[in-house]
Design an enzyme around this catalytic site. Structure first.
Site, mmCIF file in Angstrom:
data_model
loop_
_atom_site.group_PDB
_atom_site.id
_atom_site.type_symbol
_atom_site.label_atom_id
_atom_site.label_comp_id
_atom_site.label_asym_id
_atom_site.label_seq_id
_atom_site.Cartn_x
_atom_site.Cartn_y
_atom_site.Cartn_z
ATOM 1 N N HIS A 86 0.845 -1.198 0.000
ATOM 2 C CA HIS A 86 0.000 0.000 0.000
ATOM 3 C C HIS A 86 0.883 1.252 0.000
ATOM 4 O O HIS A 86 1.912 1.292 0.678
ATOM 5 C CB HIS A 86 -0.937 -0.002 1.214
ATOM 6 C CG HIS A 86 -2.008 1.026 1.101
ATOM 7 N ND1 HIS A 86 -1.780 2.364 1.351
ATOM 8 C CD2 HIS A 86 -3.304 0.928 0.711
ATOM 9 C CE1 HIS A 86 -2.902 3.038 1.143
ATOM 10 N NE2 HIS A 86 -3.843 2.194 0.744
ATOM 11 N N GLU A 152 -3.826 1.346 -7.500
ATOM 12 C CA GLU A 152 -4.278 2.490 -6.711
ATOM 13 C C GLU A 152 -3.394 3.703 -7.009
ATOM 14 O O GLU A 152 -2.330 3.862 -6.385
ATOM 15 C CB GLU A 152 -4.168 2.169 -5.220
ATOM 16 C CG GLU A 152 -5.032 1.023 -4.763
ATOM 17 C CD GLU A 152 -5.355 1.160 -3.275
ATOM 18 O OE1 GLU A 152 -6.520 1.334 -2.960
ATOM 19 O OE2 GLU A 152 -4.425 1.143 -2.461
HETATM 20 C C1 PEP Z 1 -6.789 3.226 -0.048
HETATM 21 O O1 PEP Z 1 -6.087 3.883 0.711
HETATM 22 O O2 PEP Z 1 -6.526 2.034 -0.295
HETATM 23 C C2 PEP Z 1 -7.939 3.885 -0.675
HETATM 24 C C3 PEP Z 1 -8.407 3.380 -1.773
HETATM 25 O O3 PEP Z 1 -8.397 5.009 -0.030
HETATM 26 P P1 PEP Z 1 -9.605 5.956 -0.535
HETATM 27 O O4 PEP Z 1 -10.749 5.067 -0.932
HETATM 28 O O5 PEP Z 1 -9.900 6.809 0.643
HETATM 29 O O6 PEP Z 1 -9.079 6.722 -1.689
#
Ligand code: PEP
Length: 225
Positions: A86, A152
């Site tokens: 992450h 992400e």
């Molecule tokens: C995350 O930190 O994995 C994430 C997707 O956060 P958010 O949904 O708040 O963007």
């Protein structure tokens, strides 16, 4: 569809109990795959309809690793799902060799791994996202059978501004040329954008941060569509 909730550093043991019961009781028997990553102090042996995962772990069974959680502690709770890579842990100093060590350890345990990748704003703006992601992916075994990849983009995490569906689609298609692992998107997923994200052909699910911290909001996302 996979719906994963990253509770991050939110919820006490007490508030998680309420959250988890509310979520579990509202999930039908024919649910899609729902995974919750609670904070460690709230993690218990699972009595819920969803899977629980560990946000973090140290790649050793136990030992002199102050502040860390070894696999003995996860084994005791029958936790076999972990998150690695992450961006918030990378920002705390988890570099590629350490992430590789975590990956290899989790693989040797046969655990399910959600491996997170994603580029920052500058990389995105200068158009080198794919090269960047290729580098991140070259660090792990993309043929591992219990692997899920979460794309992400850092610039979309916690900002309320998700990447556009077209861009997510392009990037997930690119990742799927490298692995057959299921692919998640994460970055400001919420009730207003879940429909278009779910409609992306190569998207197998979502990793939700902020919008998952309230059980009702997370359920709304799961139940939409
Ligand atoms: C995350 O930190 O994995 C994430 C997707 O956060 P958010 O949904 O708040 O963007």
């Amino acid at each position: 569809m996979i719906y994963a909730a990253n509770l991050k550093c939110n919820h006490t043991k007490k508030s998680y109990e309420i959250y988890a019961n509310e979520l579990s009781n509202a999930l039908g028997s024919n649910i899609d795959s729902v995974i919750v990553f609670p904070p460690f102090t709230a993690l218990t042996q699972n009595k819920f309809k969803f899977t629980q995962g560990a946000q973090n772990f140290y790649p050793a069974p136990n030992g002199s690793f102050t502040g860390e959680i070894g696999s003995d502690m996860l084994d005791e709770l029958d936790i076999t799902m972990v998150m690695i890579g992450h961006s918030e842990r990378r920002a705390l100093g988890e570099d590629e060799p350490f992430l590789r060590a975590k990956f290899d350890y989790a693989q040797s345990k046969g655990w399910d791994i959600i491996y997170c990748i994603g580029e920052d704003d500058i990389t995105h703006m200068n158009g080198s996202t794919k090269e960047f992601l290729s580098d991140q992916l070259s660090n792990i075994n993309l043929n591992y059978e219990n692997l899920v990849i979460a794309y992400e983009p850092i610039w979309a995490i916690g900002t309320g501004k998700s990447a556009k569906a077209e861009f997510i689609s392009e990037i997930l298609d690119f990742i799927s040329t490298k692995t057959t692992a299921p692919l998640l998107y994460g970055g400001s997923v919420n009730i207003t954008n879940i429909d278009e994200i779910k409609a992306i052909k190569s998207c197998d699910g979502v990793l939700v941060g902020t919008a998952s911290w309230d059980a009702k909001k997370f359920l709304d996302i799961i139940n939409k569509g």
